[in-house]
Scaffold this active site. Sequence first.
Site, PDB file in Angstrom:
ATOM      1  CB  ALA A 170      -0.912  -0.005   1.219  1.00  0.00           C
TER       2      ALA A 170
ATOM      3  CG  HIS B 278      -2.751  -1.429 -17.426  1.00  0.00           C
ATOM      4  ND1 HIS B 278      -1.428  -1.749 -17.468  1.00  0.00           N
ATOM      5  CD2 HIS B 278      -2.859  -0.236 -18.070  1.00  0.00           C
ATOM      6  CE1 HIS B 278      -0.762  -0.797 -18.110  1.00  0.00           C
ATOM      7  NE2 HIS B 278      -1.620   0.131 -18.483  1.00  0.00           N
TER       8      HIS B 278
ATOM      9  CG  HIS C 263       0.661  -4.099 -21.833  1.00  0.00           C
ATOM     10  ND1 HIS C 263       0.035  -4.688 -20.777  1.00  0.00           N
ATOM     11  CD2 HIS C 263       1.511  -3.177 -21.291  1.00  0.00           C
ATOM     12  CE1 HIS C 263       0.468  -4.146 -19.638  1.00  0.00           C
ATOM     13  NE2 HIS C 263       1.371  -3.236 -19.934  1.00  0.00           N
TER      14      HIS C 263
ATOM     15  CG  MET D   6     -12.798   1.622 -41.641  1.00  0.00           C
ATOM     16  SD  MET D   6     -14.256   0.993 -42.443  1.00  0.00           S
ATOM     17  CE  MET D   6     -14.649  -0.324 -41.363  1.00  0.00           C
TER      18      MET D   6
ATOM     19  CB  SER E 206     -13.462  11.021 -33.032  1.00  0.00           C
ATOM     20  OG  SER E 206     -12.520  10.994 -34.050  1.00  0.00           O
TER      21      SER E 206
END
Length: 513
Positions: free
Chosen positions: A38, A210, A272, A401, A422
């Site tokens: 912590a 994550h 990732h 695209m 967007s």
Amino acid sequence: MGSGQWMIEKRSSLKNDSFKEYETVSETGCLSIIVLGASGDLAKKKTFPALYNLYRRGFLHSNEVHIFGYARTKISDDDLRNRIRGYLDKNASVHSEDVTKFLQLIKYVSGSYDTEDGFQLLDKEISEHEVSKNSAEGSSRRLFYLALPPSVYPPVCRMIRKCCMNKSDLGGWTRIVIEKPFGKDLESAEKLSAQIGELFEEPQLYRIDHYLGKELVQNLLVLRFANRFFLPLWNRDNIDNVQIVFREDFGTEGRGGYFDEYGIIRDIIQNHLLQILCLVAMEKPVSLKPEHIRDEKVKVLQSVLPIKDEEVVLGQYQGYRDDPTVPDHSNTPTFATVVLRIHNERWEGVPFILKAGKALNSRKADIRVQFKDVPGDIFRCQKQGRNEFVIRLQPSEAMYMKLTVKQPGLEMSTVQSELDLSYMQRYQGVAIPEAYERLILDTIRGDQQHFVRRDELKAAWEIFTPLLHRIDDGEIKPEEYQPGSRGPVKADELLAKAGYVQTHGYIWIPPTL
Ligand SMILES: NC(=O)C1=CN([C@@H]2O[C@H](COP(=O)(O)OP(=O)(O)OC[C@H]3O[C@@H](n4cnc5c(N)ncnc54)[C@H](OP(=O)(O)O)[C@@H]3O)[C@@H](O)[C@H]2O)C=CC1
Ligand SMILES: O=C1O[C@H](COP(=O)(O)O)[C@@H](O)[C@H](O)[C@H]1O
């Protein structure tokens, strides 16, 4: 409505009955969240802020939840609260009441990571809280979040198993969240998995990556399998190459010691970017059940061919070794481009180019799917640019695209343009939750879909371990590159060799709100 709140989209949503089957049942009773480590950086910057946001958004209730910080540092409850206060909320002055109430839910216990006294004390504190808060019919849920270096995972897991398991007769659970790095290579990862596996069952373990909590990564399955557009095109007949790119415009500042032991492949690519590759390349799962999805991810990983030396470019930015915590002769890459080849019916011959680098000219993470040229092109526009589908994870989530259209006007000429989604424009006012928020909520709900299963981890290490050992042994050397540049020139040469065709003359005009 405050900027930090979620808003419900008014238009009809995708959430229909087919999702309901896999929704987890909400449980009642006392929930103890224990953050081990912590006093550290991750806890302060990511874990506690994520818990605070879940609290503010009503996913953690003060009548049920209690949060415990545990670490070796001898500090008081208030010391811990003061340390994290400043990281919780950018609008702390506006939400000061929420911040104060949340901080009151946190208690601190100090103890070592490998002896029983600290964990016995921790268990006593948790039990007291459970007795004070539990309803008669409620169960006790204990979530241990290991924001710790992996070297202490085995002793900490042993101590939790011995002293701190949920003891409620009414059910409930004990779950463990572990952070990467999960090992340094295949052997060390398997050893760690075996040590932890002796103490906890796989359904109790949540290996967090994550990137799997990022909005547009979570969107990948929906995009691929809920849209007729993509189904027939998503294969070697139509796609020429796929890039998955991570760039950071800052170096290893302050983390040189840690980073040098791992390097960019272990830090970003093996986890990732490889997880993203799985979601881009996997076959349709039987259902949305976590095990069905993870089964398909494992199959993709197991189909990756050994990496060839000529399909790797490594880099190290100038000045990296000036960090006093980095050895003078470090061979650690801070940049890497690696081409992966998937040996299956869908992807044979399509290079998946994974690229990651620190201290580059921009910060972004995106997936770029480049399509093949149109056969028999009567407009002769291949040179201008190919069709590309880009999914930008960050910054500013978007997917677009790139396609060829007629240049508006009297002449018949072609130009590259885009179909653009967007998020900032399309979903105005919708706050996108932080990856850690979603993933912690998933652990509370018992949904393992976005967590890495043990066999997935093994398959991921199998891909990269031979290359990593050769780098560690100094057999492959990184090229130097200028901080603030695109990385080594050879990386762009490899990209072109793999088949990527750069678009020229494409100018994007951002829409105005
Ligand atoms: N909704 C939105 O926000 C939209 C934004 N845009 C913006 O328009 C701009 C152009 O878009 P787009 O063409 O997709 O993206 P970029 O121009 O950023 O990149 C296009 C591709 O070219 C590569 N590249 C760039 N420079 C070189 C080089 N010198 N040698 C070899 N390869 C190179 C990039 O690699 P690498 O990834 O390594 O840089 C990438 O694969 C971007 O700024 C984009 O963000 C466009 C459409 C919609
Ligand atoms: O896991 C890691 O990720 C961060 C980048 O995360 P992001 O969500 O900000 O893109 C990276 O800086 C770090 O080196 C790495 O360990």
